[in-house]
Design a protein around this motif. Structure first.
Motif, PDB file in Angstrom:
ATOM      1  N   ARG A 194       0.832  -1.203   0.000  1.00 28.77           N
ATOM      2  CA  ARG A 194       0.000   0.000   0.000  1.00 28.77           C
ATOM      3  C   ARG A 194       0.869   1.258   0.000  1.00 28.77           C
ATOM      4  O   ARG A 194       0.544   2.239  -0.659  1.00 28.77           O
TER       5      ARG A 194
ATOM      6  N   LYS B 158       0.951   3.503   8.794  1.00 35.12           N
ATOM      7  CA  LYS B 158       0.368   3.128  10.091  1.00 35.12           C
ATOM      8  C   LYS B 158       0.206   1.616  10.197  1.00 35.12           C
ATOM      9  O   LYS B 158       0.513   1.023  11.237  1.00 35.12           O
TER      10      LYS B 158
ATOM     11  N   TYR C 147      -0.181   7.268   4.053  1.00 39.36           N
ATOM     12  CA  TYR C 147      -0.397   7.417   5.496  1.00 39.36           C
ATOM     13  C   TYR C 147      -0.948   6.143   6.113  1.00 39.36           C
ATOM     14  O   TYR C 147      -0.429   5.656   7.131  1.00 39.36           O
ATOM     15  N   VAL C 148      -1.975   5.580   5.506  1.00 41.24           N
ATOM     16  CA  VAL C 148      -2.581   4.363   6.047  1.00 41.24           C
ATOM     17  C   VAL C 148      -1.598   3.196   5.972  1.00 41.24           C
ATOM     18  O   VAL C 148      -1.497   2.390   6.910  1.00 41.24           O
TER      19      VAL C 148
ATOM     20  N   GLY D 259      -1.527  10.257  -1.027  1.00 49.84           N
ATOM     21  CA  GLY D 259      -1.120  10.599   0.337  1.00 49.84           C
ATOM     22  C   GLY D 259      -1.877   9.803   1.375  1.00 49.84           C
ATOM     23  O   GLY D 259      -1.305   9.381   2.386  1.00 49.84           O
ATOM     24  N   THR D 260      -3.155   9.565   1.117  1.00 48.25           N
ATOM     25  CA  THR D 260      -3.950   8.751   2.037  1.00 48.25           C
ATOM     26  C   THR D 260      -3.438   7.317   2.065  1.00 48.25           C
ATOM     27  O   THR D 260      -3.308   6.719   3.140  1.00 48.25           O
ATOM     28  N   ASN D 261      -3.136   6.760   0.896  1.00 47.60           N
ATOM     29  CA  ASN D 261      -2.579   5.407   0.850  1.00 47.60           C
ATOM     30  C   ASN D 261      -1.230   5.335   1.566  1.00 47.60           C
ATOM     31  O   ASN D 261      -0.949   4.359   2.267  1.00 47.60           O
TER      32      ASN D 261
ATOM     33  N   ILE E 224      -4.162  13.556  -3.129  1.00 43.75           N
ATOM     34  CA  ILE E 224      -4.929  13.207  -1.922  1.00 43.75           C
ATOM     35  C   ILE E 224      -5.045  11.702  -1.781  1.00 43.75           C
ATOM     36  O   ILE E 224      -4.834  11.146  -0.690  1.00 43.75           O
ATOM     37  N   PHE E 225      -5.380  11.018  -2.871  1.00 41.73           N
ATOM     38  CA  PHE E 225      -5.529   9.568  -2.834  1.00 41.73           C
ATOM     39  C   PHE E 225      -4.190   8.879  -2.519  1.00 41.73           C
ATOM     40  O   PHE E 225      -4.126   7.970  -1.687  1.00 41.73           O
TER      41      PHE E 225
ATOM     42  N   PHE F 160       1.142   9.218  -5.862  1.00 38.46           N
ATOM     43  CA  PHE F 160       1.561  10.548  -5.425  1.00 38.46           C
ATOM     44  C   PHE F 160       2.557  11.172  -6.403  1.00 38.46           C
ATOM     45  O   PHE F 160       2.371  12.290  -6.886  1.00 38.46           O
TER      46      PHE F 160
ATOM     47  N   GLY G 187       0.771   3.976  -2.936  1.00 35.01           N
ATOM     48  CA  GLY G 187       0.550   5.372  -2.602  1.00 35.01           C
ATOM     49  C   GLY G 187       1.645   6.273  -3.136  1.00 35.01           C
ATOM     50  O   GLY G 187       1.363   7.358  -3.660  1.00 35.01           O
TER      51      GLY G 187
END
Length: 97
Positions: free
Chosen positions: A39, A82, A78-79, A74-76, A71-72, A47, A43
C-alpha cells in the motif's frame, strides 16, 4: 526531472514484488505486513505520478486531476505507514526470541 520517473518505476516494481510475496507467504500476519508495504508503494506511485504529470503538462485539468491523485496517494501512504508500523510491532511481539 528524471527523479520522478525513477521513483515511479521503483515504486511500481516494489508494489509488484510485495503483491507476489503475499501470494508466496502462508502466514496471515506476514501477508498483512506485506500488504501494508505494498500500500505504501502504491501510494507513492500515485503521489509521484500526479506530481510528474502536472510538471509535464502544466494545464488546469492536470492540476485538478493531480490534486485528486495527490490526496488519494497521500492517504494510501499514510494508512500504509500506520499499518506497517502496527504489523511490524505485532510480528516482533509474536516472534520474540
Amino acid at each position: 526531472m528524471i527523479i520522478f520517473p525513477m521513483i515511479i518505476v521503483l515504486s511500481l516494481v516494489l508494489w509488484v514484488y510485495y503483491k507476489v510475496a503475499i501470494v508466496k507467504s502462508d502466514d496471515r500476519l506476514t501477508q498483512a505486513y506485506f500488504n501494508a508495504k505494498s500500500r505504501i508503494c502504491l501510494g507513492s506511485f500515485i503521489f509521484f505520478f500526479a506530481i510528474n504529470q502536472y510538471l509535464f503538462y502544466q494545464t488546469r485539468i492536470s492540476l485538478f486531476i493531480g490534486i485528486v491523485f495527490l490526496i488519494f496517494g497521500g492517504t494510501n501512504l499514510y494508512v500504509g505507514m500506520k499499518e506497517t508500523k502496527h504489523y511490524r510491532h505485532e510480528w516482533r511481539r509474536l516472534h520474540a526470541e
